[in-house]
Design a protein around this motif. Structure first.
Motif, PDB file in Angstrom:
ATOM      1  N   ASP A  67       1.222  11.295  -5.525  1.00 38.32           N
ATOM      2  CA  ASP A  67       1.718  12.993  -5.888  1.00 38.32           C
ATOM      3  C   ASP A  67       2.906  12.992  -6.037  1.00 38.32           C
ATOM      4  OD1 ASP A  67       2.102  15.560  -5.535  1.00 38.32           O
ATOM      5  OD2 ASP A  67       2.019  15.926  -3.403  1.00 38.32           O
ATOM      6  N   PRO A  68       2.228  13.989  -8.181  1.00 31.86           N
ATOM      7  CA  PRO A  68       3.739  13.813  -8.174  1.00 31.86           C
ATOM      8  C   PRO A  68       4.666  14.400  -8.159  1.00 31.86           C
ATOM      9  CG  PRO A  68       2.496  15.510  -9.181  1.00 31.86           C
ATOM     10  CD  PRO A  68       1.585  14.600  -8.408  1.00 31.86           C
ATOM     11  N   ALA A  69       4.750  15.389  -7.034  1.00 35.17           N
ATOM     12  CA  ALA A  69       5.580  15.999  -6.227  1.00 35.17           C
ATOM     13  C   ALA A  69       6.275  15.279  -4.854  1.00 35.17           C
ATOM     14  CB  ALA A  69       5.015  17.582  -5.944  1.00 35.17           C
ATOM     15  N   PHE A  70       5.901  13.856  -4.666  1.00 41.62           N
ATOM     16  CA  PHE A  70       6.077  13.634  -3.522  1.00 41.62           C
ATOM     17  C   PHE A  70       8.079  12.500  -3.421  1.00 41.62           C
ATOM     18  CE2 PHE A  70       5.393  10.208  -0.500  1.00 41.62           C
ATOM     19  CZ  PHE A  70       5.252  10.480   0.928  1.00 41.62           C
ATOM     20  N   GLY A  71       8.643  12.369  -2.416  1.00 42.44           N
ATOM     21  CA  GLY A  71       9.350  11.826  -2.474  1.00 42.44           C
ATOM     22  C   GLY A  71       9.858  10.493  -2.731  1.00 42.44           C
ATOM     23  N   ASN A  72       8.801   9.436  -2.630  1.00 40.80           N
ATOM     24  CA  ASN A  72       8.640   8.212  -2.941  1.00 40.80           C
ATOM     25  C   ASN A  72       8.500   7.871  -4.360  1.00 40.80           C
ATOM     26  OD1 ASN A  72       7.222   5.391  -3.258  1.00 40.80           O
ATOM     27  ND2 ASN A  72       8.244   5.844  -0.454  1.00 40.80           N
ATOM     28  N   GLN A  73       9.565   7.844  -5.057  1.00 41.62           N
ATOM     29  CA  GLN A  73       9.649   7.481  -6.493  1.00 41.62           C
ATOM     30  C   GLN A  73       8.062   6.202  -6.590  1.00 41.62           C
ATOM     31  OE1 GLN A  73      13.437   5.461  -8.113  1.00 41.62           O
ATOM     32  NE2 GLN A  73      14.443   7.153  -6.854  1.00 41.62           N
ATOM     33  N   VAL A  92       0.873  -1.341   0.002  1.00 43.06           N
ATOM     34  CA  VAL A  92      -0.191  -0.034   0.082  1.00 43.06           C
ATOM     35  C   VAL A  92       1.377   0.937  -0.031  1.00 43.06           C
ATOM     36  CG1 VAL A  92      -1.564   1.217   1.235  1.00 43.06           C
ATOM     37  CG2 VAL A  92      -1.883  -1.326   1.392  1.00 43.06           C
ATOM     38  N   LEU A  93       0.680   1.966  -1.394  1.00 49.44           N
ATOM     39  CA  LEU A  93       1.697   3.401  -1.221  1.00 49.44           C
ATOM     40  C   LEU A  93       0.840   4.257  -0.020  1.00 49.44           C
ATOM     41  CD1 LEU A  93       2.392   3.179  -4.816  1.00 49.44           C
ATOM     42  CD2 LEU A  93       3.726   2.576  -3.039  1.00 49.44           C
ATOM     43  N   PRO A  94       1.668   5.244  -0.252  1.00 39.97           N
ATOM     44  CA  PRO A  94       1.175   6.719   0.978  1.00 39.97           C
ATOM     45  C   PRO A  94       0.129   7.799  -0.340  1.00 39.97           C
ATOM     46  CG  PRO A  94       3.280   6.846   0.555  1.00 39.97           C
ATOM     47  CD  PRO A  94       2.974   5.476   0.301  1.00 39.97           C
ATOM     48  N   GLY A  95       0.295   7.456  -0.819  1.00 40.18           N
ATOM     49  CA  GLY A  95      -0.663   8.588  -1.750  1.00 40.18           C
ATOM     50  C   GLY A  95      -0.371   8.854  -2.864  1.00 40.18           C
ATOM     51  N   ALA A 118       2.920   5.853  -9.262  1.00 41.17           N
ATOM     52  CA  ALA A 118       1.442   5.311  -9.351  1.00 41.17           C
ATOM     53  C   ALA A 118       0.611   6.334  -9.602  1.00 41.17           C
ATOM     54  CB  ALA A 118       1.322   4.800  -7.666  1.00 41.17           C
ATOM     55  N   TRP A 119       1.323   7.873  -9.810  1.00 41.18           N
ATOM     56  CA  TRP A 119       0.417   9.087 -10.007  1.00 41.18           C
ATOM     57  C   TRP A 119       0.618   9.293 -11.768  1.00 41.18           C
ATOM     58  CZ3 TRP A 119       1.648  13.193 -13.072  1.00 41.18           C
ATOM     59  CH2 TRP A 119       0.992  13.773 -12.582  1.00 41.18           C
ATOM     60  N   VAL A 120       1.757   8.765 -12.482  1.00 43.73           N
ATOM     61  CA  VAL A 120       1.805   8.716 -13.487  1.00 43.73           C
ATOM     62  C   VAL A 120       1.134   7.701 -14.399  1.00 43.73           C
ATOM     63  CG1 VAL A 120       3.003   8.071 -15.117  1.00 43.73           C
ATOM     64  CG2 VAL A 120       4.575   9.324 -13.740  1.00 43.73           C
ATOM     65  N   ASP A 121       1.170   6.844 -13.491  1.00 42.20           N
ATOM     66  CA  ASP A 121       0.232   5.384 -13.819  1.00 42.20           C
ATOM     67  C   ASP A 121      -1.460   4.752 -14.346  1.00 42.20           C
ATOM     68  OD1 ASP A 121       2.046   3.440 -14.557  1.00 42.20           O
ATOM     69  OD2 ASP A 121       1.848   2.534 -12.618  1.00 42.20           O
TER      70      ASP A 121
END
Length: 264
Positions: A196-202, A191-194, A207-210
């Motif tokens: 967000d294209p600006a999030f530090g987690n790759q 489970v990912l924390p969110g 997931a945002w791009v997909d």
């Protein structure tokens, strides 16, 4: 000069040096025999049977038993020496002496003696595997092949010897961690924390791009597709490529043909 002593029951012949410095009277007991001259100016060692207080033969005579008896007729000196050697404390100063024949069994305090020699308690223990013994160098208990005692609780959090997840290659439950290599999830994706294209987690950015953009393998696009202005692309090896140049939507085929799809 040659001296010939003829005593009752004994006779001795020997040579002596008689220098004039000895005076007119010479005590033969104070003159040492010398070797017999051989006529060439060299002396020869005395030979023949010894006499007087000596017995045996030259050149190695010994003191005659009769002469010894004159000094210790009753054997008192010999007896005194023997008694002295056999006495436990002939001089009265052996109160703390050890008998060599006792092999340290007469030590007043063996423990104190070991401590003074810097020896520990193991010096008095036998080699063995039972309690109260010391282990030998080849003791099986010292081998790495033995089965270790279960002690997982000692390495758990709060244990006496806790291990960090990174120390055993485990993934931490919280916090940042660098993981090298590919991680495969067979049943479910974490489970990912969110999104967000600006999030530090790759993984979050991916997931945002997909979820936002049309998949490369095809699919249905819902909403608007926005293309930035760009210069003409290179001719593709196959298929075609879309781009916007100066607000005009264009298409280039694999043959290099450019078609205007929508004017500016």
């Amino acid at each position: 000069m040659a001296v010939d002593e003829q005593l009752t029951g004994a006779r001795r012949t020997y040579w002596i040096d008689l220098p004039s410095a000895l005076g007119s009277t010479v005590d033969l007991a104070e003159v040492a025999p010398v070797s017999q001259p051989d006529g060439t100016g060299q002396s020869l060692p005395p030979t023949g049977p010894a006499g007087g207080v000596l017995s045996g033969s030259y050149p190695n005579p010994i003191l005659a038993p009769a002469a010894v008896a004159q000094f210790d007729a009753a054997g008192a000196a010999s007896s005194a020496v023997s008694a002295h050697v056999a006495a436990a404390d002939p001089h009265g100063d052996r109160a703390y002496a050890l008998a060599k024949t006792a092999n340290f069994s007469d030590l007043p305090s063996p423990a104190a003696a070991r401590a003074n020699l810097g020896l520990g308690t193991a010096a008095a223990l036998n080699v063995g595997t039972a309690p109260g013994t010391v282990a030998a160098g080849d003791d099986a208990r010292l081998s790495d092949a033995r089965t270790p005692t279960n002690h997982a609780s000692r390495h758990a959090t709060g244990g006496t010897d806790p291990l960090a997840p990174a120390a055993i290659g485990a993934v931490a439950l919280a916090g940042d961690q660098v993981i090298n290599g590919e991680k495969t999830f067979n049943t479910a994706i974490p489970v990912l924390p969110g999104f967000d294209p600006a999030f530090g987690n790759q993984a979050v950015r991916k997931a945002w791009v997909d979820a936002t953009f049309l998949p490369l393998a095809g699919g249905t696009l819902t909403g608007a597709l926005y293309l930035n202005n760009s210069s003409a692309p290179a001719t593709p090896a196959s298929g075609g490529v879309l781009w916007v140049e100066g607000g005009t939507l264009k298409h280039k085929s694999s043959t290099g043909t450019v078609t205007v799809i929508g004017p500016a």
